[in-house]
Design an enzyme around this catalytic site. Sequence first.
Site, PDB file in Angstrom:
ATOM      1  N   SER A  77     -51.693 -25.826  21.436  1.00  0.00           N
ATOM      2  CA  SER A  77     -52.695 -24.978  22.424  1.00  0.00           C
ATOM      3  C   SER A  77     -53.801 -25.827  22.847  1.00  0.00           C
ATOM      4  O   SER A  77     -54.159 -25.658  23.987  1.00  0.00           O
ATOM      5  CB  SER A  77     -53.174 -23.730  21.752  1.00  0.00           C
ATOM      6  OG  SER A  77     -52.168 -22.646  21.394  1.00  0.00           O
ATOM      7  N   ASN A 156     -40.658 -21.219  25.961  1.00  0.00           N
ATOM      8  CA  ASN A 156     -40.503 -20.618  24.609  1.00  0.00           C
ATOM      9  C   ASN A 156     -39.765 -19.532  24.453  1.00  0.00           C
ATOM     10  O   ASN A 156     -39.317 -18.843  23.573  1.00  0.00           O
ATOM     11  CB  ASN A 156     -42.150 -20.448  23.942  1.00  0.00           C
ATOM     12  CG  ASN A 156     -43.018 -19.872  24.934  1.00  0.00           C
ATOM     13  OD1 ASN A 156     -43.187 -20.572  26.067  1.00  0.00           O
ATOM     14  ND2 ASN A 156     -43.573 -18.735  24.560  1.00  0.00           N
ATOM     15  N   SER A 204     -46.700 -30.033  19.396  1.00  0.00           N
ATOM     16  CA  SER A 204     -47.069 -29.265  18.326  1.00  0.00           C
ATOM     17  C   SER A 204     -46.091 -29.396  17.009  1.00  0.00           C
ATOM     18  O   SER A 204     -44.891 -29.630  17.265  1.00  0.00           O
ATOM     19  CB  SER A 204     -47.175 -27.843  18.666  1.00  0.00           C
ATOM     20  OG  SER A 204     -47.591 -27.064  17.228  1.00  0.00           O
ATOM     21  N   THR A 242     -63.515 -35.005  11.702  1.00  0.00           N
ATOM     22  CA  THR A 242     -62.776 -35.886  10.435  1.00  0.00           C
ATOM     23  C   THR A 242     -61.230 -35.616  10.338  1.00  0.00           C
ATOM     24  O   THR A 242     -60.838 -34.141  10.657  1.00  0.00           O
ATOM     25  CB  THR A 242     -63.236 -35.629   8.848  1.00  0.00           C
ATOM     26  OG1 THR A 242     -64.584 -35.948   8.947  1.00  0.00           O
ATOM     27  CG2 THR A 242     -62.530 -36.078   8.126  1.00  0.00           C
ATOM     28  N   CYS A 330     -46.507 -14.218  20.573  1.00  0.00           N
ATOM     29  CA  CYS A 330     -48.038 -14.452  20.929  1.00  0.00           C
ATOM     30  C   CYS A 330     -48.249 -13.077  21.387  1.00  0.00           C
ATOM     31  O   CYS A 330     -49.329 -12.355  21.598  1.00  0.00           O
ATOM     32  CB  CYS A 330     -48.301 -15.442  21.872  1.00  0.00           C
ATOM     33  SG  CYS A 330     -47.772 -17.055  21.532  1.00  0.00           S
TER      34      CYS A 330
HETATM   35  C1  LIG Z   1     -45.974 -22.648  19.998  1.00  0.00           C
HETATM   36  C2  LIG Z   1     -46.188 -23.230  21.560  1.00  0.00           C
HETATM   37  C3  LIG Z   1     -47.585 -23.548  21.984  1.00  0.00           C
HETATM   38  C4  LIG Z   1     -48.571 -23.545  21.137  1.00  0.00           C
HETATM   39  O1  LIG Z   1     -48.685 -24.472  19.976  1.00  0.00           O
HETATM   40  P1  LIG Z   1     -49.502 -24.051  18.880  1.00  0.00           P
HETATM   41  O2  LIG Z   1     -49.594 -25.445  17.738  1.00  0.00           O
HETATM   42  O3  LIG Z   1     -49.124 -23.062  18.069  1.00  0.00           O
HETATM   43  O4  LIG Z   1     -50.743 -23.949  19.250  1.00  0.00           O
HETATM   44  C5  LIG Z   1     -47.863 -24.188  23.246  1.00  0.00           C
HETATM   45  N1  LIG Z   1     -46.637 -24.309  24.075  1.00  0.00           N
HETATM   46  C6  LIG Z   1     -45.308 -23.719  23.922  1.00  0.00           C
HETATM   47  C7  LIG Z   1     -44.316 -23.720  24.708  1.00  0.00           C
HETATM   48  C8  LIG Z   1     -45.192 -23.215  22.375  1.00  0.00           C
HETATM   49  O5  LIG Z   1     -44.016 -22.732  22.213  1.00  0.00           O
END
Ligand SMILES: *Cc1c(COP(=O)(O)O)cnc(C)c1O
Length: 399
Positions: A77, A156, A204, A242, A330
């Site tokens: 995110s 997603n 991520s 950090t 979410c």
């Molecule tokens: C999970 C997800 C995110 C967010 O990643 P986080 O590390 O959980 O903040 C962003 N974009 C997509 C397509 C995701 O599936």
Amino acid sequence: MAQEERKFVYLDNAATTRMRPEVLEAMLPYFTEHYGNPSSLYEVGRDAKKAVELAREKVARAIGAEPSEIVFTGSGSEADNWAIKGVAQALEKKGRHIVTSAIEHHAVLHSVEALAKRGWEVTYVPVDDQGIVDPADVERAIRPDTVLVTIMMANNEIGTVQPVDEIGRICRAKGVWFHTDAVQAAGALPIDMKMLSVDLCSFSAHKIYGPKGVGALYIRKGVRLPVFIDGGGQERKRRAGTENVPGVVGFGRAFELAASEQPANAARLTEIRDAAIARIMGGIPHVRLNGHPTKRLPGNANFSFQFIEGESLLLLLDMYGFACSSGSACTSGSLDPSHVLLAIGLVHEIAHGSLRVTFGKENGLDDIEPLFEALVKVVDRLREMSPLYDEYLKAEGKK
Ligand SMILES: *Cc1c(COP(=O)(O)O)cnc(C)c1O
């Protein structure tokens, strides 16, 4: 029913994945022996610094980039926020128009909405009924004052894979920066920044069997973004704070493994996914598959069960030991139907009855039959209680 031990089957790998043992093993020493601050000059600090830089090399190598093009963030995110708000700020003088799609992750959608509140204009290109963006729509949406196009590599919720190579070429030709959210694509699709006209790309760790709370933003050489967090000199003064040393080390290891296993992983998950789709569509009436039949993530299946409410479906499946999702994690808990399902043209009632099943490393073909059996029972039970189903049966003269 006999006192069988309830089996737990995790089928929500798009929400997060279980960290793999190799990753945990790589991380552990950085909580204990190598606890130094990477900015310190003595040995435990230098150890930590080296580990962060090695992890950066691993992430870079996994996507065909240079280590200097990778910055670590606190999440996927954050990478999305940085890319979008960073470009908007950097190119404010050039223009205030952004192009995105109707089915982006909320980290992207809410970032552009935040900019819209401050005067930027946003064009949302549509998707077709299978959830695919038409590059010609992106081309038409680009204006002289467009500064950024942001379209995800893979969705997603419904797993659709977008033609980002073509969209990237259009953006490059028009001199507009292109960001893509590759959080779901990593480890599932081959990603090579040398082949793609992508300027910024988000990742991520916890979606690829790494730790939660670590992400990365690929920033192509030549693209300059403003400092994201002021403070110390970390991440070449662009993101102070950090470093999350164990997290970054785990991310490097997870990405290295995910990239090397990608072809085999994709082939295996595609087989499981297609077998699950065939079983469920073939064995349960009034079900539709959301997304594209083939241009979808290897592990993603997304169904709508007519006459059923998705939340009840999830709760009952949970009682049988299956962890799935209704659309995206979410938005669960909210009663609004998924923006992605609405964008592919589903009416509210159908969108509400949706189920996302996402397979991962720990799943196998042997998970399908138990899932199917549980679904048959749960769907029957919910339809029996559904006034809409009752009306349908009466209208069809079946009752
Ligand atoms: C999970 C997800 C995110 C967010 O990643 P986080 O590390 O959980 O903040 C962003 N974009 C997509 C397509 C995701 O599936």
